[in-house]
Design an enzyme around this catalytic site. Structure first.
Site, PDB file in Angstrom:
ATOM      1  N   HIS A   1       0.874  -1.172   0.000  1.00 38.34           N
ATOM      2  CA  HIS A   1       0.000   0.000   0.000  1.00 38.34           C
ATOM      3  C   HIS A   1       0.910   1.220   0.000  1.00 38.34           C
ATOM      4  CE1 HIS A   1      -3.360  -2.675   0.839  1.00 38.34           C
ATOM      5  NE2 HIS A   1      -2.647  -3.206   1.834  1.00 38.34           N
ATOM      6  N   THR A   2       1.070   1.836  -1.180  1.00 40.99           N
ATOM      7  CA  THR A   2       2.048   2.911  -1.305  1.00 40.99           C
ATOM      8  C   THR A   2       1.668   4.144  -0.493  1.00 40.99           C
ATOM      9  OG1 THR A   2       0.942   3.677  -3.314  1.00 40.99           O
ATOM     10  CG2 THR A   2       2.777   2.155  -3.579  1.00 40.99           C
ATOM     11  N   CYS A   3       0.364   4.353  -0.262  1.00 35.17           N
ATOM     12  CA  CYS A   3      -0.019   5.540   0.509  1.00 35.17           C
ATOM     13  C   CYS A   3       0.425   5.419   1.966  1.00 35.17           C
ATOM     14  CB  CYS A   3      -1.521   5.772   0.423  1.00 35.17           C
ATOM     15  SG  CYS A   3      -2.511   4.336   0.827  1.00 35.17           S
ATOM     16  N   PHE A   4       0.647   4.191   2.446  1.00 39.67           N
ATOM     17  CA  PHE A   4       1.103   3.983   3.825  1.00 39.67           C
ATOM     18  C   PHE A   4       2.556   3.502   3.885  1.00 39.67           C
ATOM     19  CE2 PHE A   4      -3.504   2.841   3.884  1.00 39.67           C
ATOM     20  CZ  PHE A   4      -3.937   3.971   4.538  1.00 39.67           C
ATOM     21  N   ASN A   5       3.228   3.366   2.729  1.00 41.98           N
ATOM     22  CA  ASN A   5       4.576   2.785   2.677  1.00 41.98           C
ATOM     23  C   ASN A   5       4.591   1.424   3.366  1.00 41.98           C
ATOM     24  OD1 ASN A   5       5.470   5.088   1.405  1.00 41.98           O
ATOM     25  ND2 ASN A   5       6.251   6.024   3.273  1.00 41.98           N
TER      26      ASN A   5
END
EC number: 2.3.2.26
Length: 977
Positions: free
Chosen positions: A942-946
C-alpha cells in the site's frame, strides 16, 4: 630404587640432553649461515643486474667493468658516486682515460638517476609509488618536473591516472614547497633517507657472527625450557610465560588448524552450507578458541562479500577448539573462503569453491530479446531462443545431448476461434551460449496465441502472440518497413469507440508510419478528417477478438492508455498489426526488456548527435546566482553547444574542472529546479517524502522558460549518460508518477493519486471506490479553495458536468476526470514547456519506448541504499513466531539485493525508487512491514502507507522467489492482449 641408580639415570639423561643440544645448535648455525649467505648473494646479483640494464639504456655498456671496479654495485651507489668529479679522477681506475664528452655524459646520467631515485622515494613516502611508470611516460622524472605539473594542467595525464589516483597525486603535490630553495632541501632530505636505507652487502664475517648470535639465542631458549621443566611441574605457571610458551609450542598455530567442509564440491546453489574449523597449538594439542583470538572468516564472490554466521565452541567440552560457519549461496560461480588468525591465513586458506546453478525455474526462465508479438511467414521456420535460469537467476548449463521436449511443451491456440492448433515445432540445444532454440513452423496464415511451458508451468515471458502472413503479405510488410516515404494506408470499418458501439459503422482508413497510426475518415469522399492518432510505442496495445459473426471476423481493438480505445474491422487486420509490430520493434531495438531498451536508447542518442562534437565548452557561473546565471549563460546555446562537454568555473573560486565541478553543477542545478522548496515544483504531500510535480501556483518570477530550461537539463543528463559511464549524469529528483507518464504521452488516471497525492487518495478516492456514491450527491465538478479555506471557483470536469450526477456506474469515469484535471490539465503549459526543452536533445519517440517506472530508472538511476539505515528506520506490525521467521528471511534477501532490485522494492512499496535526502529516516510514514494473514501468496503493498505485507511461507527459497516476482511483476510489454 637406590640413590646411586637414580643419579646414574639422571647423568645418562643429561648426557643425552647435552648431545641433542649440540646437534640442534649445529643445525641452527649451518641453516642460518646458509640462508643469510644465499640472501646476500641473491641481493647483490639483483642489484648488479639493475646496474647492467641501466648502463645499457644510457649507452655506457662498454665501460661496465671500469664502473663495477669503482664500487658501483647498485643504482644508489651509481647515483651517489658518478655525480661527482672525483669518481673519474681515480688514478687506479680506467675511467680517467675516457674522453671529456663521455665523462660529462656519465656525470649527467648519474645526476638524472639520482633525481629519479629521489622521485621514487618521495612517491613511496606518499603511498603512490605505483604511479611512477605513468609519470615517466609524460616526462616527469624528478621532483622539479612534478612541480611543473603542480597546477595540474595536463588533461591527458589526469585521464591516464584515473580519478582516484589523480586525487592522491594532487594531495601529495600540494605538500611540496613553492620556492626552489625549499624544494632543494626536500630533495636533499629524501636523498639522505635513500642513502640510510641502502643495504650494504653482507660480509662473510658479518654473516658468521650473526649466525653465532642466532645459535646462542636458540641454546638459551632450550636451556630455559629445560630448567623450567625441571624446576616447575605446574604447567599453568609455565603457560603464563610468553617466551616459554613460544618455545614449548603452547600457542595457537595457523598452520596446524584444520578446515572440514560438510558438502561435496561442486555444490548446487540454494542451500545453507556449513564448514567447521578446528584450532590446534604449535605442539599439536587442541586450542580452545575465543573471541579474543582475532579470528576472522571472509567469504567473497568476486567483489561481493557474502554474509556468514560464526559459532565458536559447542555444547560438548571436546568442541572447545571448534568453530562452525554457516552461509547461504545464491549465485553460481567461484567463491573464495578466507580463514584468518589476525592477518595470517590458516593452512590451506584461502579456499576456492565452485557452486553450480540449480534446476531451471519457470518464473525466471524466458525468451532472449523477448517480444510479445512474433511475425512470421506461413511454411517457413521461425527460431526463438530460451535462456534457462534457476530461481536465483543463475544461467543454467545446457547439455548438447539433452532432449528439451522431455521438459518443455508448447500450446498454440487460434485467436479467432479459440481452437488449439497442432503446429509442427522442434527443439535445439546450444551449449556454447547456454540456450535452447524453439523452431516454430505454422502452415496457415492467421493470428495465434502461444504459451511455452517448462515442467507444466508457463515461462516468465512464455505467453506471446504469433501473426502468420502468407508470402505475399510478408513481402508487403517488408516493403512497408523499408519504404522511405511512409504513406501506407488500409481500409477498415469503425464499429466502437471507448466501449460504446456505434449505431452504424464508419468507413475509415488506417495510416501507418514509423511514429504513429492515424485513423482518418473522408467527408464527402475527398475531404480528409483525422479521427484519432495512436503513437507507435509499447503503450499502444492491440487486442484480437473472436469473431461475433461472419461480417466481423477480423476485429482489432486499439488502446494506448491515453485516448479512448477504438474497435475496427478490417480484412487487412493481420497486415496492419504486422506492419505496426515491425515498425515498433525497429523503434525499440527488437526487445522489450529494460536493459535492451536502455542500450538501444543510448545507441540512438549517440547516433542522433554524432555530428556534434563533445568538445569542451567553458561556463563561468556565480555560485550565489546559480540558476539565473546558468540560464543566462546557456540562453543563446544552439543544439551543438548543448552537446558539448561543459567545463564549469565558479567565479571567485580556484577550482579547476576535471569532472568534479561539472557533476557538482549538475547536482546544484537539479536541486534549484526540482526541489519543491524552490517552488518551481511542489509536493501534494507536505513532507520531504512527497514527489515533485509542476507547480501551477508558482510565484510570478518563475516563468515557463524555467520549465524549458529544466527540460534541457534533463535532456543533457540523458545525453551525457549515453556517452558512457565516464560522463554519466543522474537527475537528482523524485518526480511524481503522473508527471513521468505525461512525458511519455500516457493518459493520467485516478490510480496515480495513490502515489502522487496519498492524502487525497485515502480521504476521498479510496472511499468512493469502496462505497456506494448514490447518497453523496456528487457531480462531475471540482471545487477549488484558497489558503484561507474560501471557495474560489467550481470547475466542470467534463462539459456540462454540473448537471451530471456521479453514480456507481460512472464513478470510475468521474475519478479519471478528476485525475485528468488535478494532475494534467492544471499543469498542461508547464509540461509542454518542459517537453519542449527535453525534446531539443531527446526526441519523444525515444522516450516513449519506456513506461513511467523505467523512465525514472533511466533518468534518476537507482540511488544508493544503506541496509543499516533501512534496519534502523522501519516500523513492524506482528509478533508471532512465523512472522519473525519471515522477517529474518526478508533481511537476508534484502542484504543480497542489487541496487536495481532495491529500487524496484522501493517503487513497489512507496511508489518511488528514490529516497528522500535524509534516507529511510525521512520516509513518512516509515517503511512498514506488516504480517499478512495469508500463506504462500505474493507480497502486497500500500504505497499511501509505505506498507509491505508479508505472507507466511514454507521455506526461504519460496519467500525470496515470491518477493522478487512481486517487485518485478508490474512491467508489461507492448503487443496484443
Amino acid at each position: 630404587m637406590s640413590l646411586q641408580s637414580s643419579v646414574q639415570e639422571d647423568s645418562v639423561s643429561h648426557f643425552r640432553l647435552s648431545r641433542r643440544w649440540f646437534v640442534y645448535s649445529s643445525i641452527t648455525f649451518l641453516a642460518t649461515f646458509t640462508a643469510l649467505y644465499h640472501h646476500s648473494s641473491v641481493q647483490q646479483e639483483q642489484q648488479k643486474k639493475e646496474v647492467y640494464h641501466w648502463l645499457r639504456n644510457i649507452g655506457s655498456y662498454p665501460h661496465r667493468k671500469a664502473i663495477y671496479n669503482q664500487g658501483c654495485t647498485s643504482l644508489v651507489r651509481c647515483a651517489s658516486l658518478m655525480a661527482t668529479a672525483d669518481f673519474f679522477n681515480d688514478p687506479i681506475g680506467d675511467l680517467q682515460k675516457l674522453p671529456t664528452t663521455a665523462r660529462a655524459s656519465l656525470m649527467h646520467a648519474g645526476e638524472e638517476l639520482r633525481r629519479q631515485i629521489v622521485l621514487q622515494q618521495w612517491l613511496q613516502a606518499h603511498g603512490v609509488q605505483h604511479l611512477y611508470r605513468s609519470l615517466t611516460k609524460f616526462g616527469i622524472n624528478s621532483l622539479q618536473d612534478i612541480c611543473k605539473e603542480k597546477h595540474l594542467s595536463d588533461i591527458q595525464l589526469s585521464k591516464t591516472l584515473g580519478v582516484s589516483d589523480w586525487g592522491l597525486l594532487q594531495a601529495a603535490v600540494s605538500s611540496l614547497p613553492s620556492s626552489n630553495n625549499d624544494l632543494t632541501k626536500v630533495t636533499e632530505t629524501t636523498w639522505n633517507s635513500v642513502i640510510i636505507e641502502e643495504k650494504t652487502p653482507w660480509g662473510f664475517g658479518a654473516i658468521f657472527f650473526v649466525s653465532l648470535f642466532v645459535t646462542a639465542l636458540t641454546l638459551v631458549g632450550m636451556a630455559t625450557t629445560m630448567s623450567q621443566t625441571f624446576l616447575f611441574f605446574d604447567h599453568s605457571t609455565t603457560r603464563k610465560l610468553g617466551c616459554l610458551a613460544y618455545v614449548t609450542g603452547k600457542y595457537l598455530a595457523p598452520q596446524n588448524c584444520k578446515v572440514e567442509f560438510l558438502w561435496s564440491d561442486p555444490e548446487v546453489v540454494g542451500s545453507t552450507l556449513t564448514f567447521t574449523i578446528k584450532f590446534f597449538q604449535r605442539n599439536g594439542r587442541a586450542y580452545p578458541i575465543c573471541n579474543e583470538d582475532n579470528f576472522l572468516v571472509e567469504i567473497t564472490q568476486g567483489t561481493n562479500k557474502i554474509a556468514c554466521s560464526v559459532e565458536l565452541g559447542g555444547q560438548e567440552p571436546s568442541d572447545a577448539n571448534k568453530a562452525c560457519v554457516q552461509f547461504s549461496v545464491r549465485h553460481a560461480g567461484e567463491y573464495k573462503i578466507s580463514v584468518l588468525l589476525g592477518v595470517v591465513h590458516i593452512r590451506g586458506s584461502p579456499f576456492i569453491k565452485h557452486f553450480l546453478p540449480g534446476p531451471p525455474e519457470p518464473q525466471k526462465t524466458g525468451f532472449v530479446h523477448h517480444c510479445s508479438t512474433v511475425v512470421c511467414t506461413e511454411g517457413l521456420p521461425y527460431q526463438l531462443f530460451i535462456e534457462l535460469r534457476d530461481q536465483y537467476n543463475n544461467l543454467c548449463v545446457v547439455e548438447a545431448a539433452a532432449d528439451p521436449s522431455d521438459e518443455f511443451s508448447v500450446d498454440i491456440v487460434e485467436t479467432n476461434t479459440g481452437r488449439p492448433v497442432h503446429a509442427p515445432f522442434r527443439w535445439e540445444c546450444h551449449p556454447q551460449s547456454s540456450r535452447i532454440g524453439l523452431i516454430l513452423k505454422l502452415d496457415k496464415e492467421g493470428c495465434y496465441r502461444a504459451t511455452v511451458f517448462y515442467c507444466g508451468a508457463a515461462l516468465r515471458n512464455g505467453d506471446f502472440h504469433i501473426i502468420v502472413l502468407n508470402r505475399g503479405d510478408a513481402c508487403l510488410v517488408q516493403k512497408n518497413v523499408a519504404k522511405k516515404s511512409h504513406n501506407i494506408w488500409y481500409e477498415a470499418r469503425l464499429i466502437s469507440v471507448d466501449g460504446q458501439r456505434l449505431p452504424k459503422s464508419k468507413k475509415v482508413y488506417c495510416y501507418i508510419s514509423p511514429k504513429q497510426l492515424t485513423i482518418r475518415e473522408f467527408m464527402l469522399k475527398f475531404i480528409p478528417k483525422r479521427f484519432t492518432t495512436f503513437r507507435l510505442c509499447p503503450s499502444t496495445k492491440f487486442q484480437f477478438q473472436s469473431a461475433n459473426n461472419k461480417q466481423e471476423s477480423h476485429v482489432l481493438v486499439i488502446d494506448d492508455g491515453c485516448q479512448p480505445q477504438v474497435e475496427l474491422v478490417s480484412a487487412e487486420r493481420n497486415v496492419i498489426a504486422a506492419t505496426f509490430t515491425q515498425f515498433l520493434l525497429k523503434n525499440i531495438g527488437g526487445s522489450e526488456t529494460f536493459k535492451d531498451k536502455q542500450d538501444f536508447f543510448y545507441h540512438e542518442v549517440r547516433k542522433l548527435h554524432q555530428k556534434h562534437f563533445h568538445e569542451k565548452l567553458p561556463l563561468r557561473i556565480h555560485r550565489e546566482k546559480l540558476l539565473e546565471g546558468s540560464m543566462k549563460t546557456t540562453k543563446s546555446f544552439s543544439l551543438a553547444d548543448w552537446c558539448k562537454n561543459f567545463e564549469i568555473t565558479f567565479l571567485g573560486e580556484e577550482g579547476v574542472d576535471w569532472g568534479g565541478l561539472r557533476r557538482e553543477w549538475f547536482e546544484l542545478v537539479c536541486e534549484a529546479l526540482f526541489d519543491p522548496e524552490n517552488l518551481l515544483f511542489h509536493r501534494f504531500k507536505n513532507d520531504k517524502q512527497g514527489l515533485a510535480h509542476p507547480n501551477p501556483w508558482r510565484p510570478l518570477f518563475l516563468k515557463l522558460k524555467h520549465y524549458e530550461f529544466a527540460g534541457k537539463i534533463v535532456g543533457k543528463c540523458l545525453y551525457e549518460s549515453a556517452l558512457g559511464s565516464t560522463y554519466r549524469q543522474l537527475v537528482k529528483a523524485r518526480f511524481s508518477r503522473s508527471f513521468l507518464a505525461q512525458l511519455i504521452g500516457l493518459r493520467v488516471h485516478y490510480k496515480y493519486f495513490e502515489q502522487d497525492d496519498p492524502d487525497l487518495y485515502v480521504s476521498k478516492i479510496r472511499y468512493i471506490l469502496e462505497n456506494d456514491v448514490e447518497d453523496m450527491e456528487l457531480t462531475f465538478t471540482e471545487e477549488e479553495y484558497d489558503n484561507n479555506g474560501q471557495l474560489v471557483k467550481v470547475v466542470e470536469l467534463i462539459p456540462g458536468g454540473s448537471r451530471i450526477q456521479v453514480t456507481s456506474q460512472n464513478k470510475l469515469k468521474y475519478l479519471d476526470a478528476l485525475a485528468q484535471y488535478r494532475l494534467a490539465n492544471n499543469v498542461k503549459e508547464e509540461v509542454e514547456a518542459f517537453l519542449k526543452g527535453l525534446n531539443e536533445l531527446i526526441p519523444d519517440n525515444l522516450l516513449s519506448i519506456f513506461d513511467e517506472y523505467e523512465l525514472e530508472l533511466l533518468m534518476c538511476g537507482t540511488g544508493h541504499y544503506s541496509i543499516a539505515d533501512f534496519k534502523g528506520n522501519h516500523a513492524m506490525t506482528g509478533s508471532s513466531y512465523e512472522f519473525r521467521k519471515v522477517l529474518d528471511w526478508f533481511w537476508t534477501a534484502v542484504s543480497n539485493f542489487t541496487e536495481e532490485e532495491m529500487a524496484r522494492l522501493l517503487q513497489f512499496t512507496t511508489g518511488c525508487s528514490q529516497l528522500p535526502p535524509g534516507g529511510f529516516a525521512e520516509l513518512n510514514p516509515k517503511f512498514h512491514l506488516v504480517c499478512a494473514p495469508t500463506f504462500g501468496v505474493l507480497p502486497t503493498a500500500h504505497t499511501c502507507f509505505n506498507q509491505l505485507c508479508l505472507p507466511d511461507y514454507d521455506s526461504y527459497q519460496q519467500f525470496e522467489s515470491a518477493l522478487r516476482f512481486a517487485i518485478n511483476e508490474g512491467s508489461e510489454g507492448f503487443g496484443m492482449i
